[in-house]
Design a protein around this motif. Sequence first.
Motif, PDB file in Angstrom:
ATOM      1  N   GLU A 251       0.733  -1.181   0.010  1.00 25.51           N
ATOM      2  CA  GLU A 251       0.008  -0.071  -0.031  1.00 25.51           C
ATOM      3  C   GLU A 251       0.741   1.195  -0.079  1.00 25.51           C
TER       4      GLU A 251
ATOM      5  N   SER B 288      -1.336  -6.932  -5.891  1.00 29.80           N
ATOM      6  CA  SER B 288      -2.390  -6.073  -6.632  1.00 29.80           C
ATOM      7  C   SER B 288      -3.376  -6.906  -7.567  1.00 29.80           C
TER       8      SER B 288
ATOM      9  N   ASP C 166      -5.908  -3.313   2.249  1.00 29.31           N
ATOM     10  CA  ASP C 166      -6.281  -2.109   1.177  1.00 29.31           C
ATOM     11  C   ASP C 166      -5.594  -2.565   0.058  1.00 29.31           C
ATOM     12  N   LYS C 167      -5.946  -3.743  -0.679  1.00 32.45           N
ATOM     13  CA  LYS C 167      -5.394  -4.179  -1.889  1.00 32.45           C
ATOM     14  C   LYS C 167      -5.614  -3.188  -2.887  1.00 32.45           C
ATOM     15  N   PRO C 168      -4.580  -2.586  -3.858  1.00 30.32           N
ATOM     16  CA  PRO C 168      -4.607  -1.509  -4.597  1.00 30.32           C
ATOM     17  C   PRO C 168      -4.986  -2.365  -6.011  1.00 30.32           C
TER      18      PRO C 168
ATOM     19  N   HIS D  23       0.579   3.958  -3.220  1.00 32.38           N
ATOM     20  CA  HIS D  23       0.134   5.389  -2.972  1.00 32.38           C
ATOM     21  C   HIS D  23       1.215   6.373  -3.648  1.00 32.38           C
TER      22      HIS D  23
ATOM     23  N   PHE E 262      -7.071   2.808  -5.253  1.00 33.82           N
ATOM     24  CA  PHE E 262      -7.515   2.097  -4.112  1.00 33.82           C
ATOM     25  C   PHE E 262      -9.233   2.029  -4.029  1.00 33.82           C
TER      26      PHE E 262
END
Length: 359
Positions: free
Chosen positions: A89, A157, A113-115, A93, A100
Amino acid sequence: MTTNENRDQFRPEDHPNDHFLLTTVVGSYPKPKWLNRAKELYEDEDHEFDADDWAEAKDDACRLITDEHERAGLDVVVDGEMRRNEMVEFFAHRIEGYEFNGPVKVWGHNYFDKPSVVDDVEYTDSWLVDEYEFTAAAAERPVKVPITGPYTLANWSFNEAYEDDEALAYDLADLVNEEIEKLVDAGARYIQIDEPALATTPDDHAIVGECLERIADEIQDDVRIGLHVCYGDYSRIYPEILDYPVDEFDLELANGDYDQLDVFTADEFTKDLALGVVDAHTAEVEPVEEIKENVRKGLEVVPPERLVISPDCGVKLLPREVAFGKMRNMVQAVREVEAELDAGEIEVPAASRRSPADD
């Protein structure tokens, strides 16, 4: 610069023994409880804890943990990744092409919080140079920079833009190379590529190898590049990984009670070995004598001049006092093993398997 010179640049001037087994950490370290509280205050819209306050809190935590590593006696330190939330993550970013869409459940009650990669990935601003420069200014010892590798960044991802994860990983590798060049310009001489995904998908070791070729392209010889691979079936990637353009392999062996050690003695281990000697998954501080036994296991694989000592993995999930105790005992164990090597009290099995290039 030879491999030994590449490692010996991190030897302290006041090192007490003739032998030198470099001590370091993998990367992550427990965050101070007040830092987590500061984050909550910053994310609370009703509180006056603003961005400057949050930045100051992270700076203070980085100074604190860097100092903690030095008090433990480590030869090479990091800031414990105090500015990072999660290993994918954090970088997603900072890479153009990622977005996201909310957390996904990974196991039990844990969420990630898998992008998603929704467009071609691009390098815009530096990811880690400010972090490195701050830590280097705060530290009295050399600083290592851990970076999540391109294969893991791709594998962990959602890929919505590339034909396959291989193509995505190669583009990400080019970005990692660009970031390392900037880190080198800033003074960094020790880079660790973290590829935990390799342990879970070992059949893709050739893809990781090509990624590393791109990462190491035109990086000068005095920059030490290590590869950290978490616990897995190492027999499925060894000895093929010896062809990777890295100086050291950081392997998680204490967690498996060294049951895979013979994997690395069947074929000569021609790179440096960064051996995990304390278990990052147990909240107990191993006694010095136990750690010394683990250090000696590394001498079955490589001679002392090619042995680096670290915990098995990042220790961020441990109680902080336990993490510090492990680091402190680890360093003491290593210094005692060095003294015993100086005195000729330890047999080095790996010495009989040295290649002519080592002499």
